[in-house]
Design an enzyme around this catalytic site. Sequence first.
Site, PDB file in Angstrom:
ATOM      1  N   ARG A   1      -2.711  10.477  20.346  1.00 30.94           N
ATOM      2  CA  ARG A   1      -3.880  11.374  20.334  1.00 30.94           C
ATOM      3  C   ARG A   1      -4.303  11.710  21.756  1.00 30.94           C
ATOM      4  NH1 ARG A   1      -6.690   8.452  15.072  1.00 30.94           N
ATOM      5  NH2 ARG A   1      -5.573   9.760  13.583  1.00 30.94           N
TER       6      ARG A   1
ATOM      7  N   ASN B   1     -11.780  -4.790   3.129  1.00 36.47           N
ATOM      8  CA  ASN B   1     -10.378  -4.764   3.555  1.00 36.47           C
ATOM      9  C   ASN B   1      -9.874  -6.138   3.986  1.00 36.47           C
ATOM     10  OD1 ASN B   1     -10.036  -2.145   2.843  1.00 36.47           O
ATOM     11  ND2 ASN B   1     -10.135  -1.297   4.921  1.00 36.47           N
TER      12      ASN B   1
ATOM     13  N   VAL C   1      -1.764  -2.168   9.538  1.00 36.84           N
ATOM     14  CA  VAL C   1      -2.265  -0.808   9.774  1.00 36.84           C
ATOM     15  C   VAL C   1      -3.715  -0.657   9.290  1.00 36.84           C
ATOM     16  CG1 VAL C   1      -1.839   1.667   9.339  1.00 36.84           C
ATOM     17  CG2 VAL C   1       0.090   0.098   9.444  1.00 36.84           C
TER      18      VAL C   1
ATOM     19  N   HIS D   1      -9.497  -0.630  18.593  1.00 35.09           N
ATOM     20  CA  HIS D   1      -9.320   0.638  17.871  1.00 35.09           C
ATOM     21  C   HIS D   1     -10.683   1.085  17.337  1.00 35.09           C
ATOM     22  CE1 HIS D   1      -7.292   3.751  15.696  1.00 35.09           C
ATOM     23  NE2 HIS D   1      -7.546   3.254  14.510  1.00 35.09           N
TER      24      HIS D   1
ATOM     25  N   GLY E   1       0.859  -1.190   0.000  1.00 34.26           N
ATOM     26  CA  GLY E   1       0.000   0.000   0.000  1.00 34.26           C
ATOM     27  C   GLY E   1       0.888   1.230   0.000  1.00 34.26           C
ATOM     28  N   ALA E   2       1.048   1.835  -1.200  1.00 33.24           N
ATOM     29  CA  ALA E   2       1.963   2.985  -1.335  1.00 33.24           C
ATOM     30  C   ALA E   2       1.192   4.303  -1.255  1.00 33.24           C
ATOM     31  CB  ALA E   2       2.716   2.885  -2.657  1.00 33.24           C
ATOM     32  N   GLY E   3       0.104   4.310  -0.501  1.00 33.19           N
ATOM     33  CA  GLY E   3      -0.698   5.530  -0.346  1.00 33.19           C
ATOM     34  C   GLY E   3      -0.101   6.462   0.701  1.00 33.19           C
ATOM     35  N   ASN E   4      -0.964   7.245   1.328  1.00 25.32           N
ATOM     36  CA  ASN E   4      -0.480   8.262   2.268  1.00 25.32           C
ATOM     37  C   ASN E   4       0.290   7.674   3.454  1.00 25.32           C
ATOM     38  OD1 ASN E   4      -1.419  10.496   0.906  1.00 25.32           O
ATOM     39  ND2 ASN E   4      -3.443  10.428   1.875  1.00 25.32           N
ATOM     40  N   VAL E   5      -0.294   6.651   4.081  1.00 25.28           N
ATOM     41  CA  VAL E   5       0.383   6.076   5.255  1.00 25.28           C
ATOM     42  C   VAL E   5       1.651   5.349   4.818  1.00 25.28           C
ATOM     43  CG1 VAL E   5       0.202   4.489   7.215  1.00 25.28           C
ATOM     44  CG2 VAL E   5      -1.798   5.826   6.529  1.00 25.28           C
TER      45      VAL E   5
HETATM   46  N1  APR Z   1      -3.168  -4.559  -3.012  1.00 26.47           N
HETATM   47  C1  APR Z   1      -2.231  -3.596  -2.873  1.00 26.47           C
HETATM   48  N2  APR Z   1      -2.527  -2.307  -2.642  1.00 26.47           N
HETATM   49  C2  APR Z   1      -3.822  -1.977  -2.560  1.00 26.47           C
HETATM   50  C3  APR Z   1      -4.861  -2.925  -2.704  1.00 26.47           C
HETATM   51  C4  APR Z   1      -4.477  -4.267  -2.949  1.00 26.47           C
HETATM   52  N3  APR Z   1      -5.378  -5.238  -3.113  1.00 26.47           N
HETATM   53  N4  APR Z   1      -6.036  -2.291  -2.562  1.00 26.47           N
HETATM   54  C5  APR Z   1      -5.761  -0.990  -2.325  1.00 26.47           C
HETATM   55  N5  APR Z   1      -4.422  -0.802  -2.340  1.00 26.47           N
HETATM   56  C6  APR Z   1      -3.673   0.440  -2.166  1.00 26.47           C
HETATM   57  C7  APR Z   1      -4.304   1.617  -2.910  1.00 26.47           C
HETATM   58  O1  APR Z   1      -3.982   1.593  -4.287  1.00 26.47           O
HETATM   59  C8  APR Z   1      -3.677   2.796  -2.173  1.00 26.47           C
HETATM   60  O2  APR Z   1      -2.509   3.286  -2.823  1.00 26.47           O
HETATM   61  O3  APR Z   1      -3.675   0.840  -0.808  1.00 26.47           O
HETATM   62  C9  APR Z   1      -3.314   2.231  -0.792  1.00 26.47           C
HETATM   63  C10 APR Z   1      -4.043   2.904   0.350  1.00 26.47           C
HETATM   64  O4  APR Z   1      -3.591   4.213   0.413  1.00 26.47           O
HETATM   65  P1  APR Z   1      -4.541   5.467   0.769  1.00 26.47           P
HETATM   66  O5  APR Z   1      -5.827   5.311   0.051  1.00 26.47           O
HETATM   67  O6  APR Z   1      -3.737   6.702   0.613  1.00 26.47           O
HETATM   68  O7  APR Z   1      -4.873   5.196   2.305  1.00 26.47           O
HETATM   69  P2  APR Z   1      -3.964   5.585   3.564  1.00 26.47           P
HETATM   70  O8  APR Z   1      -4.333   6.947   4.023  1.00 26.47           O
HETATM   71  O9  APR Z   1      -2.550   5.279   3.268  1.00 26.47           O
HETATM   72  O10 APR Z   1      -4.529   4.563   4.638  1.00 26.47           O
HETATM   73  C11 APR Z   1      -4.225   3.181   4.557  1.00 26.47           C
HETATM   74  O11 APR Z   1      -4.795   2.689   6.791  1.00 26.47           O
HETATM   75  O12 APR Z   1      -5.990   4.115   8.116  1.00 26.47           O
HETATM   76  C12 APR Z   1      -5.955   2.843   7.577  1.00 26.47           C
HETATM   77  O13 APR Z   1      -7.715   1.370   6.838  1.00 26.47           O
HETATM   78  C13 APR Z   1      -7.157   2.662   6.670  1.00 26.47           C
HETATM   79  O14 APR Z   1      -7.283   1.899   4.398  1.00 26.47           O
HETATM   80  C14 APR Z   1      -6.626   2.785   5.283  1.00 26.47           C
HETATM   81  C15 APR Z   1      -5.136   2.411   5.459  1.00 26.47           C
END
Ligand code: APR
Length: 299
Positions: A150, A94, A117, A174, A7-11
């Site tokens: 927090r 999820n 996470v 949580h 998961g290369a998103g925000n977190v």
């Molecule tokens: N396989 C790999 N990556 C995936 C998949 C999958 N099957 N499904 C979704 N993703 C990736 C998305 O493409 C996205 O880049 O997971 C990433 C999630 O990143 P963000 O949407 O930016 O979410 P983020 O703020 O990083 O939060 C991640 O943490 O707070 C928890 O459950 C909450 O889903 C959230 C997670």
Amino acid sequence: MKIAIIGAGNVGASIASLLISKQMCDEIALIDINQNLANAKAIDLSQMSIALGLDIMVVGGDDYQILSDFDIVIITAGVARKDGQSRAELAKINANIVAQASSQIAKFAPNSTIIVVTNPLDIMVYVAFKASGFNRKKIIGMAGELDSARLKFALKNHLGTSVTDSKSCVIGMHNDNMICLVDENLSIDEYENIRSQTINGGAKIVKLMNTSAFYAPAAGVINICQALINKDSKVLSCSVLDDNLIAFSRLVKISKDGVKEILELNLKLKDREILDKSIEEFIIYIKNFNINGANINFS
Ligand code: APR
């Protein structure tokens, strides 16, 4: 030390950035269903490492094969809860993502420790355990460290003092049933106010910027990584599974092999009752999941 993030998103990207700036590993892998995103962030982070005069390699992609021999794998992949969506609906979506990731981690990085996470966190810890087949001590959920931050933030604002040495922390599930263990002297009203701010800490951020927090969650993960690579032996609040396979945040000691010790909690009656109720809900909830590797059937 090789650390991967699913998961290369925000977190995920915030964790990678901290790992580099704190020089905690030699190699980072970012895996995302969105291959371009993973690749782009890997390039950006590699250039960040070079700009800082460091030599940390960052690779990205959608192929789990790049995880071979990784030591720690962090699962942040998932979708955020949409307006009007129930926790149960989110959990199903999820759970599939986390189960798929965990079974791939087991295949390519069988000796790794998994940090979870993705929300709903405690349920996802259970899913990662079942789908990976790992020893339960090798699955660690990050929520207590974030909720504790927090809580301390609310205490700092209320008391106007530093909280770096505060022993206050959050344990439990949580969700709205999290348990705030406050070390400072507060009246009942003050405590309830601080507790409410802690529980609503995440929602406040979502309301302001329309997406969930990422810097503080990333810092919570870094605390766990630091313990796993033996840099820090502090007591942490992490969601871990007990002998009955129930996951919620407890005070734990972590070493390079995962959870070393779960500390005994001496809770007040009211907190014990809240925790018992959460455990009952957890047990009812996980009965819906029939998990076999990456395959989940919901009843
Ligand atoms: N396989 C790999 N990556 C995936 C998949 C999958 N099957 N499904 C979704 N993703 C990736 C998305 O493409 C996205 O880049 O997971 C990433 C999630 O990143 P963000 O949407 O930016 O979410 P983020 O703020 O990083 O939060 C991640 O943490 O707070 C928890 O459950 C909450 O889903 C959230 C997670």
